[in-house]
Scaffold this motif. Structure first.
Motif, PDB file in Angstrom:
ATOM      1  N   PRO A   1     -10.453  27.618   0.510  1.00 35.79           N
ATOM      2  CA  PRO A   1     -10.466  26.195   0.128  1.00 35.79           C
ATOM      3  C   PRO A   1     -10.849  26.004  -1.336  1.00 35.79           C
ATOM      4  O   PRO A   1     -11.640  26.774  -1.899  1.00 35.79           O
TER       5      PRO A   1
ATOM      6  N   VAL B   1     -12.727  23.803  -2.595  1.00 35.43           N
ATOM      7  CA  VAL B   1     -14.140  23.450  -2.792  1.00 35.43           C
ATOM      8  C   VAL B   1     -14.988  24.711  -3.001  1.00 35.43           C
ATOM      9  O   VAL B   1     -15.926  24.723  -3.803  1.00 35.43           O
TER      10      VAL B   1
ATOM     11  N   ASP C   1     -14.087  26.234  -6.562  1.00 27.74           N
ATOM     12  CA  ASP C   1     -14.735  25.472  -7.638  1.00 27.74           C
ATOM     13  C   ASP C   1     -16.222  25.761  -7.702  1.00 27.74           C
ATOM     14  O   ASP C   1     -16.806  25.877  -8.790  1.00 27.74           O
ATOM     15  N   THR C   2     -16.852  25.896  -6.531  1.00 32.53           N
ATOM     16  CA  THR C   2     -18.289  26.187  -6.499  1.00 32.53           C
ATOM     17  C   THR C   2     -18.581  27.587  -7.045  1.00 32.53           C
ATOM     18  O   THR C   2     -19.539  27.784  -7.803  1.00 32.53           O
TER      19      THR C   2
END
Length: 340
Positions: free
Chosen positions: A173, A175, A178-179
């Motif tokens: 994913p 998310v 990006d983290t």
């Protein structure tokens, strides 16, 4: 005329004070609020005040010394031996009062605010380095769960991260990707904060005479020089270089009975941080020195590498004390000769 002796158990809001009158033998043990602690001693004749070396003790020691009192900060291990019965504020203050009168207890140096500020920089830098290591290991562990294994070292991590995130972007994913990218970017921010602290330490080294003096010793760099001066306080508080080295835990521990004493490894007492810096500096000298001294060559023939490293660290500590205690400059060819 003997000074009165006080034992003070320092706390956050309430201090416990213990004292025995030398003439009448009357025992005084009472609590004093933080706001009224200095007021309790402000109009008293100069006395000896013992405190355990804990959080805030350096501040109160400086304030009491400004009033003309003599303050002795003691390590917790020296105080613990005199705690009888249940441990509470009253027992701790009584134990401090007893420990401060023992001649064999080595006091912790009372540092100036500037010296304590330098040590604060070292502690914050040490914490940032720990955070950086944790962050790097955390990223490696998370990526290993998805089959991505990188070579050891920060440089290998930085080289591989871009390609790793690009490969995983199709499977994971957004998310999470990006983290992970944000966490990777945090490493650079930590690098910048560590570099900024080192620049401030470098500026302090350039303006401090003692730091510049011991920085000439092979194996003593920016961190070791600034930490040694700030940790030691007054060099003349130690009787000899051997006592300073033993205070750092670089001297052998010993055990024995019946007149037979057996030497062990280094005792590892004292300041762990400074001892670690000295040992790392000694290892760097042994690894990179183009022309090792005759002393190093001789001891290397008789002892294992780790023993030689600690022995050189011990010698570096003694040299630091000698330069600061006798106000001398480092001379590579200097030979120490015992007085006849």
């Amino acid at each position: 005329m003997k000074h009165s002796v006080y034992g003070v158990d320092v706390a956050k809001r309430v201090f416990q004070v213990h004292c025995v009158d030398m003439e009448t033998g009357e025992i005084t043990s009472k609590q004093i609020k933080r706001a009224g602690f200095l007021e309790h001693f402000v109009n008293r004749a100069p006395c000896l005040i013992g405190m355990e070396a804990c959080g805030g003790a350096q501040h109160w020691a400086r304030r009491l010394m400004e009033m003309g009192h003599q303050v002795k900060l003691m390590p917790g291990k020296a105080v613990k031996a005199f705690v009888h019965g249940n441990k509470n504020d009253v027992a701790d203050a009584r134990a401090i009062w007893m420990a401060v009168q023992q001649p064999g207890v080595k006091a912790v140096a009372v540092k100036t605010e500037a010296q304590q500020a330098v040590l604060a920089l070292h502690r914050m830098r040490q914490q940032l380095v720990k955070f950086r290591t944790m962050q790097s290991n955390g990223l490696r562990g998370l990526l290993t769960e998805y089959g991505e294994v990188m070579a050891v070292g920060r440089a290998a991590l930085d080289r591989a991260m871009s390609d790793v995130l690009a490969r995983l972007s199709d499977r994971l994913p957004a998310v999470l990707i990006d983290t992970l990218r944000e966490q990777w970017g945090m490493l650079e921010k930590l690098d910048q904060q560590i570099a900024a602290i080192e620049q401030r330490l470098s500026a302090w080294l350039k303006q401090d005479k003692a730091c510049k003096t011991i920085a000439e010793i092979p194996g003593v760099g920016l961190l070791t020089a600034t930490a040694a001066v700030a940790t030691m306080g007054d060099a003349k508080a130690f009787k000899s270089g051997r006592e300073f080295a033993a205070w750092l835990g670089l001297a052998p521990g010993q055990t024995g009975t019946g007149g037979r004493v057996r030497l062990l490894g280094i005792s590892k007492r004292g300041d762990t941080y400074l001892r670690t810096l000295l040992i790392h500096g000694a290892r760097a000298v042994l690894t990179h020195a183009k022309e090792p001294s005759a002393w190093v060559q001789e001891i290397s023939k008789r002892r294992p590498p780790n023993v030689v490293t600690v022995a050189l660290a011990n010698k570096m500590a003694r040299t630091i004390w000698a330069l600061l205690a006798h106000d001398r400059q480092y001379e590579r060819s200097y030979v120490s000769v015992k007085p006849a």
